[in-house]
Design an enzyme around this catalytic site. Structure first.
Site, PDB file in Angstrom:
ATOM      1  N   ASP A  51       0.856  -1.182   0.000  1.00 34.64           N
ATOM      2  CA  ASP A  51       0.000   0.000   0.000  1.00 34.64           C
ATOM      3  C   ASP A  51       0.892   1.233   0.000  1.00 34.64           C
ATOM      4  OD1 ASP A  51      -2.507   1.336   0.176  1.00 34.64           O
ATOM      5  OD2 ASP A  51      -3.245  -0.287   1.440  1.00 34.64           O
ATOM      6  N   ASP A  69      -3.035   4.638  -2.448  1.00 36.08           N
ATOM      7  CA  ASP A  69      -4.132   5.212  -1.674  1.00 36.08           C
ATOM      8  C   ASP A  69      -4.503   6.600  -2.205  1.00 36.08           C
ATOM      9  OD1 ASP A  69      -5.758   4.911   0.879  1.00 36.08           O
ATOM     10  OD2 ASP A  69      -4.729   6.799   1.306  1.00 36.08           O
ATOM     11  N   GLU A  84      -6.343   3.997  -6.028  1.00 41.37           N
ATOM     12  CA  GLU A  84      -7.656   4.250  -5.438  1.00 41.37           C
ATOM     13  C   GLU A  84      -8.128   5.609  -5.930  1.00 41.37           C
ATOM     14  OE1 GLU A  84      -9.710   4.204  -1.015  1.00 41.37           O
ATOM     15  OE2 GLU A  84      -7.768   5.191  -1.259  1.00 41.37           O
ATOM     16  N   HIS A 127     -10.893  -3.117   3.132  1.00 43.87           N
ATOM     17  CA  HIS A 127     -10.737  -2.612   4.502  1.00 43.87           C
ATOM     18  C   HIS A 127     -11.571  -1.368   4.786  1.00 43.87           C
ATOM     19  CE1 HIS A 127      -8.087  -0.200   2.049  1.00 43.87           C
ATOM     20  NE2 HIS A 127      -8.011   0.684   3.018  1.00 43.87           N
ATOM     21  N   ASP A 128     -12.087  -0.724   3.732  1.00 43.83           N
ATOM     22  CA  ASP A 128     -12.882   0.500   3.888  1.00 43.83           C
ATOM     23  C   ASP A 128     -14.377   0.279   3.677  1.00 43.83           C
ATOM     24  OD1 ASP A 128     -10.881   2.290   4.549  1.00 43.83           O
ATOM     25  OD2 ASP A 128     -10.452   2.830   2.473  1.00 43.83           O
TER      26      ASP A 128
END
Length: 564
Positions: free
Chosen positions: A107, A204, A261, A334-335
């Site tokens: 990440d 991210d 993302e 995870h979100d």
């Protein structure tokens, strides 16, 4: 089985044939009894990951961090958070993964850092240095933007006596990508990890790195004293310039996978980023389908989605990136809340709906992502009070709806139960022992109370389990070129019970039928399939057969292959 073909491997595009497994390290497996998942725990379970059949392991951040936002606030990009282990542990994980032909992507969080990063600490100083302009500073507040986590997006710093921008937590100051020296330091850090041997990055909120000139004031957000920032921070004027520079200076030097993302990302921008000719990124995570319950409005809602809306969104992206660009296929991460609780039925039809959702996604065109626990049908966790939640976003939403919107406690908690990021962050359920086999100590976060029913141990040797079903799907994707390359076409767009679509490639066609209802639903097979030889590739019920008029069972999913 068909020969695997070569189209997906051309130009080193191995990621087109890959299936990715995402690990949220804090909640995956604890090896030392401190209640926190760690790198050694991942190593312990590396054969489980291998046996699932996936090709790529995506690790949520394991870097040094004060954990204001569970690791997405990085204080040192080239150090491992002590709770997770050491760099030696990471090197061993990389070695063990590569030994099993599993690639690892990291990440990459470079829209912002932690306020404890040395860059920010130096940037706060009044003495001149190269770091002064590494972040976005202003003598006076330029606007009244609201941060994504609630409250003002500007924070006053008493040391420098200026305001800095933070689109997320006040402890996550935004980096100033206009500064070429900053960009070079980021590129050096990325190259350091790639030279170590990692296989790519998940980036991210990468489409927020360029902000509009002048920080324009947005429209007032209803029910708050703040103004909208989205038009001025999403896909800003220099975003493509920065991504192309990153590709030229770093990414093009390695045979890797990149996925960005993209908050609020539109189709046109996604196509520009992921087109082979653009030389930016391989694919993007988009969020339209994650807002399907209340399209274009507030995330925090308790209402149920409409299938025809979901079909419209998924089909838009399937067709839009069909021949230019590439899709990331995901239901949760995870979100996001657990998909079986969100789009399926985590009660009576838990198993059938979990399998149906897997079929619906994995038969589409793109690279599928499996979030830890999705492969065993893990469900949302339902905690009683906001104080039991850890997620900074959930707590901010609670305060916002309580103080500005006047929602009742019951309504707010229903929204939290449905959409909180903590739904995805409860510990992985390995077996029926204490704490679901996640830890011998006290877990950092509550274990879901249904772990005695839903766990790896109960499914790993069961040929009819959700876990075994995921293995079958992954084998199919690696066995049939049509699943990788075939064109997608939606059937019956207005049907609010059945999601049916076709995939076509050369002389083959696949028909995918997914019942999103807990009822028996009549389904008319299109006449174009009449009298054509077919066979069932996979289904979640015994005895499925193609007929002109089918009576689909609750949450039934069937995939038929036709060869002309």
């Amino acid at each position: 089985m068909q020969d695997q073909g070569k189209a997906g491997y051309m130009n080193g595009q191995w990621w087109k044939r890959s299936v990715v497994y995402q690990i949220y390290p804090r909640s995956f497996k604890d090896s030392n009894g401190d209640g926190i998942g760690d790198i050694r725990g991942i190593i312990e379970k590396i054969d489980y990951i291998k046996n699932l059949g996936v090709d790529v392991l995506w690790l949520s951040p394991i870097y040094q961090s004060p954990n204001d936002d569970n690791g997405y606030d990085i204080s040192d990009y080239q150090a491992i958070m002590p709770e997770f282990g050491t760099m030696k542990d990471f090197d061993e994980l990389l070695k063990q993964a590569h030994k099993r032909n599993i690639k690892i992507i990291m990440d990459l969080v470079v829209n912002h850092t932690s306020d404890e990063h040395i860059w920010f600490q130096r940037s706060r100083e009044k003495e001149k240095s190269k770091y002064q302009d590494y972040y976005i500073w202003a003598k006076e507040k330029p606007n009244n933007w609201e941060s994504y986590f609630g409250g003002s997006a500007w924070e006053y710093d008493e040391v420098r006596e200026m305001y800095y921008l933070h689109l997320f937590s006040r402890k996550q100051p935004d980096l100033n990508w206009r500064n070429p020296e900053l960009r070079e330091d980021i590129y050096k850090m990325m190259s350091w990890w790639l030279d170590k041997g990692i296989d790519g990055f998940r980036m991210d909120v990468i489409n927020l790195i360029s902000k509009a000139d002048g920080f324009p004031e947005g429209e007032v957000i209803e029910g708050t004293p703040y103004t909208e920032k989205a038009p001025y921070v999403i896909c800003g004027p220099q975003m493509h310039t920065y991504l192309k520079e990153m590709y030229k200076k770093v990414l093009s030097n390695y045979n890797i996978m990149t996925v960005g993302e993209g908050l609020g990302l539109g189709l046109d921008e996604a196509r520009k980023i992921t087109s082979e000719n653009s030389k930016e990124l391989n694919m993007m995570f988009t969020f339209e389908h994650m807002d399907v319950e209340n399209i274009g409005k507030e995330k925090w809602t308790e209402q149920r989605f409409k299938l025809k809306d979901l079909k419209q969104i998924m089909s838009k992206w399937q067709k839009g990136l069909e021949h230019e660009g590439w899709n990331s296929l995901y239901w949760n991460n995870h979100d996001q809340p657990r998909v079986v609780s969100r789009f399926g039925d985590d009660g009576l039809f838990w198993e059938k709906s979990a399998k149906m959702l897997a079929v619906c996604l994995h038969m589409m065109k793109g690279t599928p992502y499996i979030y830890q626990g999705e492969e065993i049908g893990m469900t949302n966790i339902r905690l009683k009070t906001i104080n039991e939640y850890h997620d900074i976003e959930s707590k901010a939403a609670y305060e916002r709806y309580k103080n500005y919107m006047g929602y009742s406690e019951e309504k707010i908690m229903n929204c939290i139960h449905a959409r909180s990021r903590d739904n995805a962050r409860s510990p992985m359920q390995w077996d029926t022992t204490r704490n679901a086999g996640f830890t011998d100590g006290s877990p950092w976060f509550e274990v879901n109370t249904n772990y005695e029913k839903i766990n790896v141990e109960s499914q790993v040797n069961d040929p009819d389990s959700i876990l075994s079903f995921y293995r079958e799907l992954i084998v199919l994707r690696k066995s049939y070129e049509i699943i990788i390359e075939g064109d997608y076409n939606l059937l019956y767009p207005e049907d609010d019970n059945v999601y049916a679509y076709t995939r076509e490639w050369q002389n083959q066609k696949i028909l995918v039928i997914c019942n999103f209802s807990k009822e028996h639903i009549a389904f008319q097979v299109p006449s174009s399939f009449d009298n054509k030889e077919n066979r069932l590739l996979i289904g979640n019920y015994e005895g499925a057969a193609l007929e002109k008029e089918m009576l689909l069972r609750p949450y039934e999913a069937d995939v038929f292959l036709f060869t002309s």
